[in-house]
Design a protein around this motif. Structure first.
Motif, PDB file in Angstrom:
ATOM      1  N   GLN A  20       0.846  -1.172  -0.006  1.00  0.00           N
ATOM      2  CA  GLN A  20      -0.159  -0.294  -0.143  1.00  0.00           C
ATOM      3  C   GLN A  20       0.932   1.240  -0.032  1.00  0.00           C
ATOM      4  O   GLN A  20       0.507   2.189  -0.499  1.00  0.00           O
ATOM      5  CB  GLN A  20      -1.047  -0.006   1.101  1.00  0.00           C
ATOM      6  CG  GLN A  20      -1.952  -1.084   0.981  1.00  0.00           C
ATOM      7  CD  GLN A  20      -3.012  -1.171   2.387  1.00  0.00           C
ATOM      8  OE1 GLN A  20      -2.332  -1.281   3.529  1.00  0.00           O
ATOM      9  NE2 GLN A  20      -4.251  -0.994   2.215  1.00  0.00           N
ATOM     10  N   ARG A  21       1.979   1.162   0.861  1.00  0.00           N
ATOM     11  CA  ARG A  21       2.806   2.412   0.758  1.00  0.00           C
ATOM     12  C   ARG A  21       3.329   2.570  -0.794  1.00  0.00           C
ATOM     13  O   ARG A  21       3.479   3.859  -1.131  1.00  0.00           O
ATOM     14  CB  ARG A  21       3.942   2.309   1.693  1.00  0.00           C
ATOM     15  CG  ARG A  21       3.840   2.407   3.216  1.00  0.00           C
ATOM     16  CD  ARG A  21       4.947   2.584   4.086  1.00  0.00           C
ATOM     17  NE  ARG A  21       5.824   1.503   3.912  1.00  0.00           N
ATOM     18  CZ  ARG A  21       5.506  -0.018   4.755  1.00  0.00           C
ATOM     19  NH1 ARG A  21       4.616   0.171   5.701  1.00  0.00           N
ATOM     20  NH2 ARG A  21       6.303  -0.668   4.793  1.00  0.00           N
ATOM     21  N   GLU A  22       3.861   1.436  -1.544  1.00  0.00           N
ATOM     22  CA  GLU A  22       4.280   1.546  -2.965  1.00  0.00           C
ATOM     23  C   GLU A  22       3.174   2.305  -3.777  1.00  0.00           C
ATOM     24  O   GLU A  22       3.381   3.071  -4.547  1.00  0.00           O
ATOM     25  CB  GLU A  22       4.718   0.330  -3.297  1.00  0.00           C
ATOM     26  CG  GLU A  22       5.258   0.340  -4.703  1.00  0.00           C
ATOM     27  CD  GLU A  22       5.700  -1.031  -5.167  1.00  0.00           C
ATOM     28  OE1 GLU A  22       4.682  -1.765  -5.769  1.00  0.00           O
ATOM     29  OE2 GLU A  22       6.571  -1.530  -5.183  1.00  0.00           O
ATOM     30  N   ALA A  24       0.898   4.193  -3.041  1.00  0.00           N
ATOM     31  CA  ALA A  24       0.929   5.683  -2.709  1.00  0.00           C
ATOM     32  C   ALA A  24       1.808   6.588  -2.936  1.00  0.00           C
ATOM     33  O   ALA A  24       1.756   7.485  -3.768  1.00  0.00           O
ATOM     34  CB  ALA A  24       0.528   5.737  -1.146  1.00  0.00           C
ATOM     35  N   SER A  25       3.308   5.843  -2.773  1.00  0.00           N
ATOM     36  CA  SER A  25       4.310   6.926  -3.196  1.00  0.00           C
ATOM     37  C   SER A  25       5.008   6.683  -4.375  1.00  0.00           C
ATOM     38  O   SER A  25       5.424   7.930  -5.014  1.00  0.00           O
ATOM     39  CB  SER A  25       5.431   6.564  -2.200  1.00  0.00           C
ATOM     40  OG  SER A  25       5.798   5.029  -2.266  1.00  0.00           O
ATOM     41  N   VAL A  26       4.811   5.497  -4.953  1.00  0.00           N
ATOM     42  CA  VAL A  26       5.412   5.188  -6.453  1.00  0.00           C
ATOM     43  C   VAL A  26       4.298   5.481  -7.593  1.00  0.00           C
ATOM     44  O   VAL A  26       4.451   6.206  -8.524  1.00  0.00           O
ATOM     45  CB  VAL A  26       6.038   4.001  -6.470  1.00  0.00           C
ATOM     46  CG1 VAL A  26       6.568   3.793  -7.881  1.00  0.00           C
ATOM     47  CG2 VAL A  26       7.178   3.695  -5.533  1.00  0.00           C
ATOM     48  N   ARG A  27       3.415   4.736  -7.333  1.00  0.00           N
ATOM     49  CA  ARG A  27       2.281   4.730  -8.371  1.00  0.00           C
ATOM     50  C   ARG A  27       1.397   5.971  -8.239  1.00  0.00           C
ATOM     51  O   ARG A  27       0.386   6.409  -9.088  1.00  0.00           O
ATOM     52  CB  ARG A  27       1.460   3.538  -8.430  1.00  0.00           C
ATOM     53  CG  ARG A  27       2.297   2.292  -8.850  1.00  0.00           C
ATOM     54  CD  ARG A  27       1.437   0.859  -9.126  1.00  0.00           C
ATOM     55  NE  ARG A  27       0.249   1.384  -9.732  1.00  0.00           N
ATOM     56  CZ  ARG A  27      -0.794   0.460  -9.949  1.00  0.00           C
ATOM     57  NH1 ARG A  27      -0.806  -0.871  -9.363  1.00  0.00           N
ATOM     58  NH2 ARG A  27      -1.771   0.635 -10.697  1.00  0.00           N
ATOM     59  N   ARG A  28       1.146   6.529  -6.984  1.00  0.00           N
ATOM     60  CA  ARG A  28       0.694   7.565  -6.596  1.00  0.00           C
ATOM     61  C   ARG A  28      -1.057   7.463  -7.054  1.00  0.00           C
ATOM     62  O   ARG A  28      -1.549   8.473  -7.576  1.00  0.00           O
ATOM     63  CB  ARG A  28       1.032   9.128  -7.286  1.00  0.00           C
ATOM     64  CG  ARG A  28       2.438   9.116  -6.963  1.00  0.00           C
ATOM     65  CD  ARG A  28       3.207  10.439  -7.671  1.00  0.00           C
ATOM     66  NE  ARG A  28       2.290  11.529  -6.980  1.00  0.00           N
ATOM     67  CZ  ARG A  28       2.660  12.717  -7.313  1.00  0.00           C
ATOM     68  NH1 ARG A  28       3.493  13.181  -8.364  1.00  0.00           N
ATOM     69  NH2 ARG A  28       2.301  13.884  -6.920  1.00  0.00           N
ATOM     70  N   GLY A 189      -1.324  11.878  -9.984  1.00  0.00           N
ATOM     71  CA  GLY A 189      -0.714  12.996 -10.005  1.00  0.00           C
ATOM     72  C   GLY A 189      -0.146  13.718 -11.241  1.00  0.00           C
ATOM     73  O   GLY A 189       0.723  14.597 -11.359  1.00  0.00           O
TER      74      GLY A 189
END
Length: 309
Positions: A20-22, A24-28, A189
């Protein structure tokens, strides 16, 4: 189905959080998509735990078969989940298992044998030019407070005059406004520049001049009556009022104004790739659906006008 809070061991839970972090931060991914994906995988873990008789472990995943996933999808369909939602569920599961494979945790072929559910083809429902204009111009007649009327007109003008999603319009800040264009942050994004026509610019300037709140340039431009960030629900409710006042169909929504923007541009000879850029679509195939909308409208006009229609 087992309570998702107890459906997996600590190791699987840690992998789920990392995934989930990936996202949010990578695939946004958008917050709503992140929430839906997390919920989908949680429900799958609950389903597996119910069949395994205990929390899901890495061993459970290693023994996973295509039949297990089909059984889960069948259960979700029996719970009245539609094809689009089922497709999202499968997308979430595939994303999670691809993450596990990239991390060297697990390689599973179970999901590769599952086909994505067929999605019904539904065309965007656009308003006519007159309906779209009336939707915006009538807003002021339903609101006694001039600044609120100007605010709602400006938001709807952005949907129809610039093709913005309602979330994109409400996320605009003062620093996103340029002399001749808007800087729009869309899905994933992705940032795009959208031309700002005079009518839309005037509606925004009218709102800014009347608004009692003066947010900083880095803050969202559109405010609620107490000064907080404007909720999309308030604009949606305004359009419900407009539907009643103008006798418009239930398909008349803020997003229908965005559809109308694309359809009307195309019907007047707009270039499909230019419309793709204006809408912020990642793929041209998404924009091509408007060619079918325009064809349908032409056929309908033909049927009404032709003596043998």
């Amino acid at each position: 189905m087992v309570d998702s809070a107890f459906a997996a061991d600590d190791f699987i839970r840690a992998q789920l959080s990392a995934w989930q972090r990936e996202l949010a931060s990578v695939r946004r991914l958008a917050a709503n998509t992140l929430e839906a994906y997390g919920r989908d995988v949680d429900q799958f873990l609950g389903f597996l735990a119910g069949h395994a008789g205990g929390p899901v472990t890495l061993s459970t995943f290693k023994e996973l078969r295509g039949a297990d996933i089909r059984a889960f999808m069948a259960q979700r369909r029996n719970e009245s989940l539609g094809s689009r939602s089922l497709a999202r569920v499968l997308s979430a599961l595939k994303s999670f298992f691809r993450f596990l494979e990239r991390e060297g945790v697990l390689a599973s072929e179970a999901l590769n044998v599952i086909r994505t559910p067929k999605l019904p083809k539904s065309l965007p429902k656009a308003l006519t030019v007159t309906e779209a204009r009336d939707t915006i111009s009538t807003t002021g007649e339903l609101e006694e407070r001039p600044w609120v009327a100007a605010r709602d007109m400006a938001v709807l003008s952005l949907c129809y005059g610039a093709g913005l999603r309602i979330a994109e319009a409400l996320a605009l800040t003062g620093s996103d406004l340029e002399a001749q264009s808007l800087r729009v942050t869309g899905k994933g994004g992705r940032i795009r520049l959208v031309p700002l026509i005079d009518a839309v610019r005037k509606s925004i300037n009218l709102y800014i001049g009347l608004c009692p709140f003066k947010p900083y340039p880095s803050q969202p431009l559109f405010r609620g009556v107490r000064g907080g960030v404007l909720s999309p629900r308030l604009i949606q409710l305004r359009v419900v009022q407009l539907r009643s006042a103008l006798g418009l169909p239930p398909s008349a929504t803020p997003h229908a104004l965005r559809h109308s923007f694309a359809t009307h541009l195309l019907s007047r000879g707009g270039d499909l790739r230019a419309i793709q850029e204006l809408l912020g679509h990642a793929s041209l195939s998404t924009t091509q659906i408007y060619t079918a909308v325009d064809t349908d409208r032409l056929l309908e006009s033909y049927r009404k006008a032709h003596p043998r229609g």
